[in-house]
Design an enzyme around this catalytic site. Structure first.
Site, PDB file in Angstrom:
ATOM      1  CD  GLU A 255      -7.649   3.577   1.528  1.00  0.00           C
ATOM      2  OE1 GLU A 255      -7.385   4.530   2.287  1.00  0.00           O
ATOM      3  OE2 GLU A 255      -6.946   2.626   1.144  1.00  0.00           O
TER       4      GLU A 255
ATOM      5  CG  ASP B 254      -2.063   1.113   1.315  1.00  0.00           C
ATOM      6  OD1 ASP B 254      -1.869   2.037   0.173  1.00  0.00           O
ATOM      7  OD2 ASP B 254      -2.783   0.996   2.017  1.00  0.00           O
TER       8      ASP B 254
ATOM      9  CG  HIS C  19     -10.466   0.600   2.394  1.00  0.00           C
ATOM     10  ND1 HIS C  19     -10.983   1.654   3.232  1.00  0.00           N
ATOM     11  CD2 HIS C  19      -9.191   0.434   2.688  1.00  0.00           C
ATOM     12  CE1 HIS C  19     -10.173   2.011   4.056  1.00  0.00           C
ATOM     13  NE2 HIS C  19      -8.832   1.720   3.582  1.00  0.00           N
TER      14      HIS C  19
ATOM     15  CG  ASP D 104     -14.558   1.903   3.518  1.00  0.00           C
ATOM     16  OD1 ASP D 104     -15.729   1.914   4.163  1.00  0.00           O
ATOM     17  OD2 ASP D 104     -13.431   1.889   4.240  1.00  0.00           O
TER      18      ASP D 104
ATOM     19  CD  GLU E  50      -4.659  -0.492  -0.755  1.00  0.00           C
ATOM     20  OE1 GLU E  50      -5.535   0.164  -0.048  1.00  0.00           O
ATOM     21  OE2 GLU E  50      -4.248  -1.479  -0.314  1.00  0.00           O
TER      22      GLU E  50
ATOM     23  CG  HIS F 123      -1.172   4.295   2.808  1.00  0.00           C
ATOM     24  ND1 HIS F 123      -2.749   4.362   3.236  1.00  0.00           N
ATOM     25  CD2 HIS F 123      -0.674   3.266   3.580  1.00  0.00           C
ATOM     26  CE1 HIS F 123      -2.976   3.299   4.057  1.00  0.00           C
ATOM     27  NE2 HIS F 123      -1.625   2.810   4.528  1.00  0.00           N
TER      28      HIS F 123
END
Length: 236
Positions: free
Chosen positions: A88, A36, A138, A111, A62, A38
């Protein structure tokens, strides 16, 4: 796993070595891993890390870039051989649609809390199926969100994998995913799977007394951010 900590807009390539070493260690154990980013890496660093990870064949990378940079995400996805996952930070099927149309997402991660509930999550999953894209909901959150996600997953042909917050580093103060329900056995993980809940409603029994006690004096959670030495916003 998280790829890196705070990174500058253009940073030393040496700072990417730790991520590569950790992925190598996980793979040496015979496990797969998603990495991830982020959105913490800006474009120059994200391109380098994606290339370094490719020979290690992670499950996916990700959020290699933040989703507002859709053209850059599309270009990076075209260069990378590793599947690109994101979703997400998308809040509806209309947010997800441009990424599906541009063929720059290989694993969609909506999500249930961000998109406003089960109905919209199901619509997003159905849209992703039409573009031959799997969904991996997510959910680094509590039992209600996980139960809702699992109900959708069970009815989704293109469901791939479900995130769950059991034992992750977000859980502080003595509370974990199972703390707020009275039937924690429903999520006993066996060989990477949990049984589908068969109780009424979402299938969980919330410990309402504990929720009320824990909420006393609780302060609103604020997402942490990274700010550079010049005061510039790096990631939020």
């Amino acid at each position: 796993m998280n790829a890196t900590s705070d990174m500058a807009w253009l940073d030393s390539p040496a700072r990417l070595a730790s991520c590569v070493e950790r992925v190598q260690a996980v793979k040496a154990q015979g496990l797969d891993v998603g990495v991830d980013f982020h959105g913490r890496l800006h474009r120059p660093m994200a391109k380098q890390l994606a290339a370094l990870l490719a020979p290690l064949q992670p499950l996916f990378i990700e959020e290699p870039l933040l989703p507002e940079h859709i053209e850059a995400v599309r270009q990076l996805a075209g260069q990378a051989t590793v599947p690109v996952a994101l979703g997400e930070r998308l809040h509806s099927r209309w947010d997800a649609k441009p990424f599906l149309e541009a063929s720059c997402v290989d694993v969609l991660q909506p999500d249930v809390c961000h998109v406003g509930g089960i109905s919209e999550l199901r619509r997003i999953a159905a849209m992703a199926e039409a573009y031959d894209v799997p969904v991996a909901p997510h959910c680094p959150l509590g039992p209600v969100a996980l139960a809702a996600s699992l109900q959708v997953a069970a009815a989704t042909p293109n469901f791939a994998i479900q995130e769950m917050s059991l034992g992750i580093h977000y859980n502080v103060g003595g509370y974990d995913l199972l703390s707020y329900i009275t039937n924690p056995h429903i999520w006993d993980v066996k060989d990477g799977y949990v049984e589908l809940m068969d109780g009424p409603g979402l299938g969980i029994s919330v410990n309402e007394h504990l929720v009320r006690e824990a909420s006393k004096g609780a302060e609103a959670w604020v997402s942490p951010g990274f700010v550079g030495p010049g005061g510039e916003l790096r990631e939020w």
